[in-house]
Design a protein around this motif. Sequence first.
Motif, PDB file in Angstrom:
ATOM      1  N   ASN A 163       0.801  -1.228   0.000  1.00 31.89           N
ATOM      2  CA  ASN A 163       0.000   0.000   0.000  1.00 31.89           C
ATOM      3  C   ASN A 163       0.833   1.277   0.000  1.00 31.89           C
ATOM      4  O   ASN A 163       0.388   2.311  -0.519  1.00 31.89           O
ATOM      5  N   TYR A 164       2.030   1.218   0.599  1.00 30.22           N
ATOM      6  CA  TYR A 164       2.881   2.410   0.686  1.00 30.22           C
ATOM      7  C   TYR A 164       4.324   2.040   0.315  1.00 30.22           C
ATOM      8  O   TYR A 164       5.264   2.397   1.015  1.00 30.22           O
ATOM      9  N   ARG A 165       4.476   1.333  -0.789  1.00 22.38           N
ATOM     10  CA  ARG A 165       5.785   0.805  -1.169  1.00 22.38           C
ATOM     11  C   ARG A 165       6.801   1.919  -1.403  1.00 22.38           C
ATOM     12  O   ARG A 165       7.946   1.832  -0.970  1.00 22.38           O
ATOM     13  N   SER A 166       6.411   2.968  -2.096  1.00 21.92           N
ATOM     14  CA  SER A 166       7.346   4.053  -2.395  1.00 21.92           C
ATOM     15  C   SER A 166       7.858   4.707  -1.119  1.00 21.92           C
ATOM     16  O   SER A 166       9.064   4.940  -0.967  1.00 21.92           O
ATOM     17  N   GLU A 167       6.951   5.006  -0.190  1.00 22.70           N
ATOM     18  CA  GLU A 167       7.371   5.627   1.077  1.00 22.70           C
ATOM     19  C   GLU A 167       8.303   4.712   1.866  1.00 22.70           C
ATOM     20  O   GLU A 167       9.287   5.170   2.466  1.00 22.70           O
ATOM     21  N   LEU A 168       8.009   3.403   1.845  1.00 23.51           N
ATOM     22  CA  LEU A 168       8.850   2.439   2.554  1.00 23.51           C
ATOM     23  C   LEU A 168      10.256   2.416   1.966  1.00 23.51           C
ATOM     24  O   LEU A 168      11.253   2.422   2.697  1.00 23.51           O
ATOM     25  N   LEU A 169      10.353   2.404   0.644  1.00 18.35           N
ATOM     26  CA  LEU A 169      11.665   2.327  -0.008  1.00 18.35           C
ATOM     27  C   LEU A 169      12.455   3.619   0.143  1.00 18.35           C
ATOM     28  O   LEU A 169      13.685   3.591   0.251  1.00 18.35           O
ATOM     29  N   TRP A 170      11.776   4.761   0.159  1.00 20.90           N
ATOM     30  CA  TRP A 170      12.492   6.015   0.423  1.00 20.90           C
ATOM     31  C   TRP A 170      13.030   6.044   1.851  1.00 20.90           C
ATOM     32  O   TRP A 170      14.117   6.583   2.109  1.00 20.90           O
ATOM     33  N   THR A 171      12.292   5.449   2.782  1.00 20.45           N
ATOM     34  CA  THR A 171      12.788   5.343   4.156  1.00 20.45           C
ATOM     35  C   THR A 171      14.018   4.451   4.208  1.00 20.45           C
ATOM     36  O   THR A 171      14.991   4.752   4.914  1.00 20.45           O
ATOM     37  N   CYS A 172      14.005   3.343   3.466  1.00 17.44           N
ATOM     38  CA  CYS A 172      15.184   2.469   3.374  1.00 17.44           C
ATOM     39  C   CYS A 172      16.376   3.239   2.825  1.00 17.44           C
ATOM     40  O   CYS A 172      17.517   3.079   3.287  1.00 17.44           O
ATOM     41  N   THR A 173      16.123   4.090   1.822  1.00 15.56           N
ATOM     42  CA  THR A 173      17.195   4.904   1.230  1.00 15.56           C
ATOM     43  C   THR A 173      17.812   5.824   2.272  1.00 15.56           C
ATOM     44  O   THR A 173      19.044   5.927   2.391  1.00 15.56           O
ATOM     45  N   LEU A 174      16.966   6.506   3.040  1.00 17.06           N
ATOM     46  CA  LEU A 174      17.453   7.456   4.043  1.00 17.06           C
ATOM     47  C   LEU A 174      18.234   6.764   5.142  1.00 17.06           C
ATOM     48  O   LEU A 174      19.319   7.217   5.543  1.00 17.06           O
ATOM     49  N   VAL A 175      17.705   5.641   5.660  1.00 19.56           N
ATOM     50  CA  VAL A 175      18.382   4.918   6.733  1.00 19.56           C
ATOM     51  C   VAL A 175      19.739   4.379   6.262  1.00 19.56           C
ATOM     52  O   VAL A 175      20.747   4.482   6.966  1.00 19.56           O
TER      53      VAL A 175
END
Length: 426
Positions: A163-175
């Motif tokens: 449902n929120y794949r893009s937001e999840l992957l951007w969070t992975c990028t930041l971390v």
Amino acid sequence: MRGETCVQWLSWDVNLKTRLIGETLFNLLFWMYFPFITIYFSEAFGPVIAGVMMTVPSVISIFGSMIGGYVTDRLGRRPTMLIGSFMQVVMFALFALSLSHWWDYISFVGISLGKSLYRPASAAMVADLVSKKERRQVFATFVTANNLGAVLGPVIGAVLFFNYRSELLWTCTLVTLCYSIAIFFMVRETMPKEDRKVEYKSGVLSVIKGQWMSYYVIFRDKVFFLYILGGIFITVSIMQLDLYLAVYVNDHVPTQDLVATKNLLLTLSSEEVFGWMLGLNGLMFVFCVVPVMKLLKKWSDRNTLILATVLSGLGMFLVSVTSNAWLLFLFTFIFTLGEIIHAPVVQNFVSTYAPKNARGQYMGASDLQFSVGRFIAPVTVILSATMSPLFVFGFILACALVSAGLYFVLFRVFSENDPMESICET
């Protein structure tokens, strides 16, 4: 027990503390997306094509681990870790853009390459900083901490990934970016200067030839070759948690009431059942690794590894006989127990067995068992298109039993070559 572990962690080198915290945070996010990758690509391309596609990251990881191990022993641990971590930052960002399913797939392959470059240097750094006596405990702590994310990650990811794949992957990028910056500023090089072998004057062909010859010598070692071969077969079994098991639960486990009373009704969909199974797997890694290792501390490495392979294969096979959520949780407990027993012992074996001046290359070569195992493991998804679940899970059990036999032969050969070596006795 928890207090003792905390005191030990506080006395660790800052390199280990930084890595432990960073890798724990990253793995929290990792377990929110990785278990659902197979389902994602299966829905986009079909199970057969997706099964073939999932073998490619494993092939890439084979070469990535070998290159990472070679560079680790020449440039050092820290530069290699930085290359691998920053590569993952870029690939996570590309995945988050998600311009097409093929774009997503290429990004996923790139993430796998970055991880394979990072791992040999990371493991070699532990071996550099920790005494032989304490390594098994330190590796067990890393296994525990890295699986903290597996407790909540799959449960949250079952909702966020779809449902929120893009937001999840951007969070992975930041971390991952923050962790890469922490490595740059806080982690120091640990490889002894006398062991560094930077070949400034060597051409590309000379470097490739040198790398090939180094690994040729390693794989002529019969003990190490059996270690890799046994690891490949058990990896096929262990990896099914994120491959065929996801497909099986999605296709064969119906929505059902987990608890149904007058005051409480808890209903789980197939995706949620799978998420709970993954959560149980992670929860056991968090709370059971250290006590299980202490319980088996008087067992020989041979018997410990054989027990691990049998539990892993048997637990997976039993999944094929039911679609009941409670029984699936029970069988998850069994095959996870095998995985818990296996992980710290194999990491300790290679860190102790590897020569100090070739530690990175042995760590990289050791990763081949996981890369090759992951390459073979998706064949179960392909088989599932034409074969019954009982047949597929029977294949998984057979792989685990072959691994048990190889570990038995390994330690027999090892004891004949060096009967006084303590690693065979602990």
